[in-house]
Design an enzyme around this catalytic site. Structure first.
Site, PDB file in Angstrom:
ATOM      1  N   GLU A  16       0.831  -1.201   0.000  1.00 11.40           N
ATOM      2  CA  GLU A  16       0.000   0.000   0.000  1.00 11.40           C
ATOM      3  C   GLU A  16       0.870   1.256   0.000  1.00 11.40           C
ATOM      4  O   GLU A  16       1.964   1.279   0.558  1.00 11.40           O
ATOM      5  CB  GLU A  16      -0.895   0.013   1.240  1.00 11.40           C
ATOM      6  CG  GLU A  16      -1.998  -1.013   1.248  1.00 11.40           C
ATOM      7  CD  GLU A  16      -2.860  -0.875   2.501  1.00 11.40           C
ATOM      8  OE1 GLU A  16      -3.821  -0.092   2.477  1.00 11.40           O
ATOM      9  OE2 GLU A  16      -2.537  -1.537   3.501  1.00 11.40           O
ATOM     10  N   ALA A 237       7.874   5.194   7.130  1.00 10.18           N
ATOM     11  CA  ALA A 237       7.679   3.799   6.751  1.00 10.18           C
ATOM     12  C   ALA A 237       6.461   3.259   7.486  1.00 10.18           C
ATOM     13  O   ALA A 237       5.953   3.875   8.433  1.00 10.18           O
ATOM     14  CB  ALA A 237       8.907   2.967   7.091  1.00 10.18           C
ATOM     15  N   LYS A 238       5.986   2.117   7.047  1.00  9.12           N
ATOM     16  CA  LYS A 238       4.772   1.553   7.628  1.00  9.12           C
ATOM     17  C   LYS A 238       4.945   1.169   9.087  1.00  9.12           C
ATOM     18  O   LYS A 238       3.972   1.058   9.827  1.00  9.12           O
ATOM     19  CB  LYS A 238       4.313   0.364   6.792  1.00  9.12           C
ATOM     20  CG  LYS A 238       3.839   0.793   5.409  1.00  9.12           C
ATOM     21  CD  LYS A 238       3.528  -0.370   4.499  1.00  9.12           C
ATOM     22  CE  LYS A 238       3.207   0.140   3.093  1.00  9.12           C
ATOM     23  NZ  LYS A 238       2.994  -0.954   2.133  1.00  9.12           N
ATOM     24  N   ARG A 239       6.193   0.992   9.514  1.00 12.22           N
ATOM     25  CA  ARG A 239       6.436   0.686  10.928  1.00 12.22           C
ATOM     26  C   ARG A 239       6.090   1.875  11.834  1.00 12.22           C
ATOM     27  O   ARG A 239       6.019   1.726  13.057  1.00 12.22           O
ATOM     28  CB  ARG A 239       7.895   0.295  11.132  1.00 12.22           C
ATOM     29  CG  ARG A 239       8.885   1.393  10.791  1.00 12.22           C
ATOM     30  CD  ARG A 239      10.324   0.991  11.095  1.00 12.22           C
ATOM     31  NE  ARG A 239      11.276   2.019  10.673  1.00 12.22           N
ATOM     32  CZ  ARG A 239      11.800   2.101   9.465  1.00 12.22           C
ATOM     33  NH1 ARG A 239      11.491   1.179   8.552  1.00 12.22           N
ATOM     34  NH2 ARG A 239      12.649   3.065   9.159  1.00 12.22           N
TER      35      ARG A 239
END
Length: 296
Positions: A16, A237-239
Site C-alpha cells: 500500500e 515507513a509503515k512501521r
C-alpha cells in the site's frame, strides 16, 4: 498527449502507498496540471510486485482525488523496448560485460571521493580470453562504458546539481533491466518531460540524464521534493503506525480528510481543485514534513 508534455507518478507495487508516497503523487499531479501537462501513471514492477498491490495503489490514488490520462503502463510488459535501447548502445561501443558480484564491488579499491557503491571499472578492459573464462563461471551483467565521471542536471527546487556518473548496469545478469535504464526509456516513450519525485533520488539523476543524452532522448524538467519523515526523523515507513489510507480509515480519518491533511502540510487548501488554483512551486515548504500518525 498535451502539447506541453506530461508529468507522471510511478510507484512500485510492493504494498500500500503511505502518506509520503501520496504526498509525492499529489505534488506530481499539481506540477503537471499547473503547467498544462498531462498526468500519467506507470507501474514500476520489474523488481517486485505483491499480489493485489497495484489495484490497491490505484484505488488509493483515486481516493485522494487524482485522475490520470491514458492507460496505466507496466514496465514488466516492456522488456523488448529496453533490450532495443541496450542494443543501440552496444552498436555504439558503449556496452561491456561485467562479472563482478556485489561483494567484489563493495571490496574493490576505488578512486578517492567515489561514493559508496560506485562501480570501480573492474571488468571494463578485460581481454576476450578473460571474458570467455569468466562466462564459464557466471553469466555477465551488461554495463555502460561511460565517458564522463560526473554530469550536471538542473532541478526546479535544488538548482544545478552535479553528481557522479559511473559505469551503471544496463542489464542484470538475471536478464532484468534495472531501474536507471527503464525509467529513462519509459519517460521518453510516454512523452514525459517533467519528473517529480522524492529528493532521495536526486543523487541518481545525473546518471539517468547522461544515459538519456547518449540515447538521444529529450531532456526532462526535474523536481525533487522533500520526503515525509517519521517521528524519529527517518524516512516515513509503515512501521511508524497508521500511515496508509487504510490505517487512517481504521482511526476514523476519511480519504478526504487525509488529502486535506497532506495538502495542509504543503500550505495548500484542502481539496485538489482549490490547491491547483493557488499552486506556486516557489511557495512550497523547504523542509521535510514530520508526520505523526493520529492517536500516537
Amino acid at each position: 498527449m498535451s502539447a506541453a508534455g506530461a508529468g507522471r507518478f510511478a510507484p512500485s507495487p510492493s504494498g500500500e502507498l503511505h502518506v509520503g508516497n501520496l504526498r509525492t503523487a499529489l505534488l506530481a499531479w499539481l506540477f503537471a496540471r499547473s503547467t498544462g501537462r498531462d498526468f500519467v501513471l506507470r507501474v514500476e514492477d520489474l523488481d517486485r510486485a505483491r499480489a493485489g498491490a497495484e489495484a490497491a495503489q490505484l484505488r488509493d490514488l483515486a481516493a485522494v482525488g487524482l485522475d490520470w490520462d491514458g492507460e496505466v503502463i507496466r514496465q514488466s510488459d516492456r522488456t523488448p523496448v529496453y533490450l532495443e535501447a541496450i542494443q543501440r548502445l552496444r552498436e555504439d561501443g558503449r556496452v561491456y560485460e561485467c562479472f563482478c558480484t556485489r561483494s567484489e564491488i563493495a571490496d574493490a579499491p576505488r578512486a578517492p571521493h567515489s561514493p559508496p557503491g560506485a562501480y570501480p571499472g573492474t571488468c571494463r578492459n578485460l581481454s576476450e580470453a578473460e571474458r570467455e573464462r569468466r562466462r564459464r563461471e557466471r553469466p555477465p551483467a551488461l554495463r555502460l562504458r561511460s565517458e564522463v565521471t560526473e554530469y550536471t542536471i538542473h532541478d526546479v527546487l535544488h538548482g544545478d546539481y552535479t553528481g557522479v556518473v559511473d559505469d551503471l548496469v544496463l542489464l542484470r545478469n538475471d536478464g532484468v533491466p534495472p531501474y536507471n535504464l527503464a525509467v529513462v526509456v519509459d519517460d521518453a516513450a510516454q512523452g514525459i518531460n517533467q519528473v517529480v519525485r522524492g529528493d532521495d533520488l536526486l543523487s541518481s539523476t545525473p546518471r539517468q540524464a547522461y544515459l538519456a543524452s547518449l540515447l538521444g532522448l529529450p531532456p526532462v524538467d526535474y523536481v525533487h521534493v522533500q520526503l515525509v519523515l517519521g517521528r524519529t526523523g527517518k524516512r516515513l515507513a509503515k512501521r511508524d503506525g497508521a500511515v496508509t489510507l487504510g490505517g487512517l480509515a481504521d482511526l476514523g480519518i476519511s480519504a478526504r480528510d487525509a488529502t486535506a491533511m497532506i495538502l495542509g502540510s504543503l500550505d495548500l487548501p484542502g481539496t485538489l481543485p482549490e490547491a491547483l488554483a493557488v499552486f506556486d512551486p516557489a511557495k512550497l515548504p523547504l523542509h521535510p514534513w514530520v508526520f505523526e500518525p493520529p492517536g500516537r
